[in-house]
Design an enzyme around this catalytic site. Structure first.
Site, mmCIF file in Angstrom:
data_model
loop_
_atom_site.group_PDB
_atom_site.id
_atom_site.type_symbol
_atom_site.label_atom_id
_atom_site.label_comp_id
_atom_site.label_asym_id
_atom_site.label_seq_id
_atom_site.Cartn_x
_atom_site.Cartn_y
_atom_site.Cartn_z
ATOM 1 N N THR A 161 -3.677 5.467 3.618
ATOM 2 C CA THR A 161 -2.380 5.975 3.188
ATOM 3 C C THR A 161 -2.472 6.759 1.882
ATOM 4 O O THR A 161 -1.661 7.646 1.635
ATOM 5 C CB THR A 161 -1.381 4.803 3.037
ATOM 6 O OG1 THR A 161 -1.504 3.948 4.167
ATOM 7 C CG2 THR A 161 0.040 5.308 2.971
ATOM 8 N N LYS A 206 0.839 -1.210 0.000
ATOM 9 C CA LYS A 206 0.000 0.000 0.000
ATOM 10 C C LYS A 206 0.867 1.250 0.000
ATOM 11 O O LYS A 206 0.442 2.309 -0.490
ATOM 12 C CB LYS A 206 -0.973 -0.012 1.178
ATOM 13 C CG LYS A 206 -0.322 -0.120 2.561
ATOM 14 C CD LYS A 206 -0.011 1.213 3.182
ATOM 15 C CE LYS A 206 0.714 1.043 4.498
ATOM 16 N NZ LYS A 206 1.020 2.341 5.146
#
Length: 330
Positions: A246, A189
């Site tokens: 994120t 990620k």
């Protein structure tokens, strides 16, 4: 009462120490590799370089003596940058006992070997190892804002131990036995978040960001499944949950680096201005591509991020390359 030593006094290690102190019931030690930082933590009572504004309770013992930090600890919580984990585990391996647990909270893939963090640990010691991952900003965990994370281990009893010792009114811990999926979700990620930052830095709008995140989770899932992880794990907290946080949160270091890249700044200049803080995706991108090549997995977004980071590709050209790929079924 468990004796927990947090190895790594950056923002994340400090935040976890604060969360555990708020929960109560444990003996806590926070280890810093820097004697100067350990001294500053003693004097100021807060982590001024990495997590200012949060007072360290007096019950947290701070030290820069690594053997002393791990002595008689039940759980060794590793919150160091992923590329430093091997050196630390190698240093302490001769001192470890059969009853101790290593808990990795580092989200990355080792650049030189393409190993996940539990694989790095297993290559050095037979000490039981678990993983802590999920959508977490250090500042919010430190502030006691409600957060959900995942404790993963091949042995369900080990994951349940972490769940019991870390759960609190502000930290909800789920268990999972898919260590591969949880670790790769946490590492990959960061790469997609760099790309999401580039999209923002280029002012491409919400359509582009949504497409990037969606195709990003597809890319992450392909690699995780090829490596033995489960598809449903990537649909959970350590996959889509951590990815959304994120890629969209203003506190994301990886997204912030991507934004500056999108605005035309050079990587070295961006990293030099981070005050020693780490954006894990910068190092994990190369490792992710190496792992993808090993398993024959296509990762077009990761390829373009790597080209921007390491091959001077203009961010606008990288986006154009992604948009001009041959059509396919979703």
């Amino acid at each position: 009462m468990s004796r927990i030593s947090i190895l790594g006094a950056g923002a994340w290690g400090t935040a976890l120490a604060l969360s555990l102190a708020r929960r109560g019931g444990h003996q806590l030690c926070l280890w810093s590799h820097s004697p100067a930082l350990a001294e500053q933590l003693h004097v100021a009572g807060e982590n001024l370089p990495y997590l200012p504004g949060f007072t360290l309770p007096a019950g947290i013992h701070v030290t820069s003596d690594l053997p002393a930090a791990i002595f008689e600890a039940d759980i060794l919580l590793c919150a160091t940058p992923s590329q430093h984990l091997r050196g630390i585990i190698s240093h302490i391996a001769p001192l470890l006992t059969r009853n101790q647990i290593i808990l990795s909270a580092s989200k990355g893939i080792e650049e030189s070997t393409f190993l996940r963090m539990t694989q790095v640990v297993a290559s050095i010691t037979e000490t039981p190892c678990a993983v802590l991952s999920g959508p977490t900003f250090a500042q919010e965990v430190a502030a006691g804002i409600p957060t959900a994370i995942v404790a993963a281990a091949h042995d369900p009893r080990l994951a349940q131990t972490i769940q019991r010792d870390f759960s609190s009114p502000s930290l909800r811990v789920y268990t999972n036995d898919d260590v591969t999926g949880v670790e790769l979700g946490g590492a990959l990620k960061n790469v997609i978040a760099l790309a999401a930052g580039v999209v923002h830095g280029l002012n491409l709008g919400h359509n582009s960001a949504a497409a990037l995140i969606t195709r990003g989770i597809a890319e992450m899932t392909r690699l995780a499944v090829a490596c033995g992880g489960r598809r449903q794990t990537l649909a959970g907290l350590s996959g889509i949950g951590d990815l959304v946080l994120t890629c969209t949160g203003s506190l994301s270091r990886n997204r912030s680096v991507g934004i500056e890249l999108g605005r035309g700044r050079q990587l070295d200049d961006i990293l030099a201005g981070m005050g020693g803080k780490v954006a894990e995706g910068v190092r994990s991108t190369h490792a992710a591509l190496g792992l993808a090549a090993r398993y024959g997995v296509e990762m077009p977004i990761t390829e373009q991020v790597d080209a921007i980071l390491h091959h001077n590709r203009r961010p606008s050209d990288a986006i154009r390359e992604l948009m001009s790929r041959p059509g396919r079924d979703e």
